[in-house]
Scaffold this active site. Structure first.
Site, mmCIF file in Angstrom:
data_model
loop_
_atom_site.group_PDB
_atom_site.id
_atom_site.type_symbol
_atom_site.label_atom_id
_atom_site.label_comp_id
_atom_site.label_asym_id
_atom_site.label_seq_id
_atom_site.Cartn_x
_atom_site.Cartn_y
_atom_site.Cartn_z
ATOM 1 N N LEU A 51 0.814 -1.205 0.000
ATOM 2 C CA LEU A 51 0.000 0.000 0.000
ATOM 3 C C LEU A 51 0.853 1.263 0.000
ATOM 4 O O LEU A 51 0.445 2.290 -0.553
ATOM 5 C CB LEU A 51 -0.929 -0.005 1.211
ATOM 6 C CG LEU A 51 -2.003 -1.092 1.232
ATOM 7 C CD1 LEU A 51 -2.827 -1.007 2.512
ATOM 8 C CD2 LEU A 51 -2.922 -0.979 0.020
ATOM 9 N N ASP A 99 14.800 2.756 9.657
ATOM 10 C CA ASP A 99 14.491 1.492 10.303
ATOM 11 C C ASP A 99 13.594 1.790 11.497
ATOM 12 O O ASP A 99 14.040 2.338 12.505
ATOM 13 C CB ASP A 99 15.777 0.805 10.763
ATOM 14 C CG ASP A 99 15.525 -0.586 11.349
ATOM 15 O OD1 ASP A 99 14.354 -0.914 11.623
ATOM 16 O OD2 ASP A 99 16.505 -1.328 11.541
ATOM 17 N N ASN A 126 3.221 4.929 6.961
ATOM 18 C CA ASN A 126 2.576 3.709 6.501
ATOM 19 C C ASN A 126 3.213 2.440 7.068
ATOM 20 O O ASN A 126 2.559 1.397 7.154
ATOM 21 C CB ASN A 126 2.644 3.677 4.963
ATOM 22 C CG ASN A 126 2.419 2.306 4.385
ATOM 23 O OD1 ASN A 126 1.298 1.811 4.318
ATOM 24 N ND2 ASN A 126 3.506 1.664 3.958
ATOM 25 N N TYR A 214 -2.127 -6.968 17.790
ATOM 26 C CA TYR A 214 -2.126 -6.052 16.642
ATOM 27 C C TYR A 214 -3.225 -5.007 16.790
ATOM 28 O O TYR A 214 -2.978 -3.793 16.635
ATOM 29 C CB TYR A 214 -2.320 -6.824 15.337
ATOM 30 C CG TYR A 214 -2.538 -5.926 14.140
ATOM 31 C CD1 TYR A 214 -1.455 -5.326 13.495
ATOM 32 C CD2 TYR A 214 -3.815 -5.669 13.652
ATOM 33 C CE1 TYR A 214 -1.643 -4.480 12.411
ATOM 34 C CE2 TYR A 214 -4.014 -4.825 12.568
ATOM 35 C CZ TYR A 214 -2.931 -4.238 11.953
ATOM 36 O OH TYR A 214 -3.115 -3.396 10.877
ATOM 37 N N LYS A 218 -2.672 -0.739 17.366
ATOM 38 C CA LYS A 218 -3.253 0.306 16.524
ATOM 39 C C LYS A 218 -4.184 1.219 17.325
ATOM 40 O O LYS A 218 -4.270 2.427 17.062
ATOM 41 C CB LYS A 218 -4.013 -0.335 15.363
ATOM 42 C CG LYS A 218 -3.133 -0.991 14.310
ATOM 43 C CD LYS A 218 -2.333 0.046 13.537
ATOM 44 C CE LYS A 218 -1.626 -0.541 12.340
ATOM 45 N NZ LYS A 218 -0.899 0.482 11.554
#
Length: 344
Positions: A51, A99, A126, A214, A218
């Protein structure tokens, strides 16, 4: 302006309903034909694949003049840049090392942005990970989702804020900072909320859950943004979060193996958005939404409320704890002072 905080909380008693609408019913909103990014400079982290690469391509398609692909591998970054240069020969496309698992690399990158760029208009954060097993970043001791998706991303965002403010467009328009998010934040159970302190709880392998860790990593970004926008004026930098939905053909699930890999590919083929449509969510957040999107979560090309937990009394307490713990974790880079300086 009605932002995410002002909308009714997002209640998801049956998350598949949200998934179905997001994947199949929501319609893409493309930039108007006269949209141009001519003369502007953009940074896309993780822009060499998936993406990130597609978003970079779409920005260049809007006549972006200067693109910096921030990548962990210069070799793979140059390979991606070569493809983009062939398609967009008039643009200046550079590859810079970044990194996201290394605090020193993040700080060096931010310093380079400040010293080498005379102008910066757009930043798209991103880079992110999904891991099936527990992994620790050796240099920090933190679990990888927590490190990459949250701590490192917030550090880079904060470090770039004063640069975006001082080197924004000559027209006086605000710079843009868009952070890639996920609809799964709305379904996050966030079991670490009861831990004291909260952030180190993610580093306990016994607490690791391949899906929930995960989701929660977020969600933490939403909680940090909830407070951050109180210090940053939309006249200087517009900060928002954008969800691309589930997309096929990306490398986000590259660690999946065996029968599960087959299942993921099949699921993606049946339900996933194309990379073009998924990345359009980022471009939409950058070029279609203005100051009204400051501090907002965008999903299905619209401003969407945060998870219901953030609007509760408990959520307010936990959000403040996450904020304080994050500032303490990142104090080595002077983030508290940087954030305070944005009010000036």
């Amino acid at each position: 302006m009605v932002g995410s905080k002002d909308l009714p909380p997002s209640h998801t008693p049956f998350f598949p309903n949200v998934f179905f609408h997001n994947q199949f019913r929501a319609k893409p909103v493309w930039p108007s034909p006269n949209t141009t990014l001519s003369g502007k400079t953009a940074i896309v982290t993780g822009g060499n694949t998936g993406l990130g690469f597609e978003a970079a391509s779409q920005l260049l398609g809007l006549k972006l003049s200067h693109l910096i692909l921030a990548v962990r591998s210069l070799e793979r970054g140059e390979a991606a840049a070569t493809k983009l240069r062939e398609q967009f020969p008039k643009a200046n496309i550079e590859v810079w090392l970044l990194d996201m698992s290394d605090y020193d690399s993040i700080q060096a990158f931010a310093r380079r942005v400040g010293s080498q760029l005379s102008r910066i208009d757009i930043v798209l954060l991103n880079a992110g990970v999904i891991r099936l097993d527990f992994h620790t970043i050796k240099s920090t001791g933190h679990e990888e989702h927590m490190q990459i998706n949250y701590l490192s991303t917030m550090l880079l965002a904060v470090l770039l804020l004063p640069v975006l403010k001082t080197k924004r467009p000559p027209s006086g328009d605000p710079a843009r900072l868009t952070i890639v998010s996920a609809a799964l934040t709305l379904a996050a159970k966030f079991p670490e909320r009861d831990a004291n302190p909260i952030l180190p709880a993610f580093d306990d392998p016994k607490r690791f859950d391949r899906q929930e860790t995960y989701n929660s990593s977020k969600l933490l970004a939403h909680m940090f943004l909830w407070n951050l926008v109180d210090y940053v004026s939309a006249d200087d930098v517009i900060i928002n979060l954008a969800d691309p939905a589930w997309c096929k053909g990306t490398e986000l699930t590259r660690d999946v193996k065996g029968g599960m890999k087959v299942g993921v590919k099949l699921f993606g083929a049946l339900t996933g958005r194309s990379k073009k449509v998924g990345a359009s969510c980022f471009v939409d957040a950058i070029v279609n939404h203005g100051k009204e999107s400051h501090g907002c979560f965008l999903m299905s090309w619209q401003i969407h409320p945060f998870a219901a937990f953030l609007y509760t009394k408990e959520g307010a307490v936990v959000t403040q704890r996450v904020w304080n713990e994050t500032l303490a974790e990142l104090e080595f880079a002077g983030v508290r002072g940087i954030i305070e300086s944005m009010r000036a």
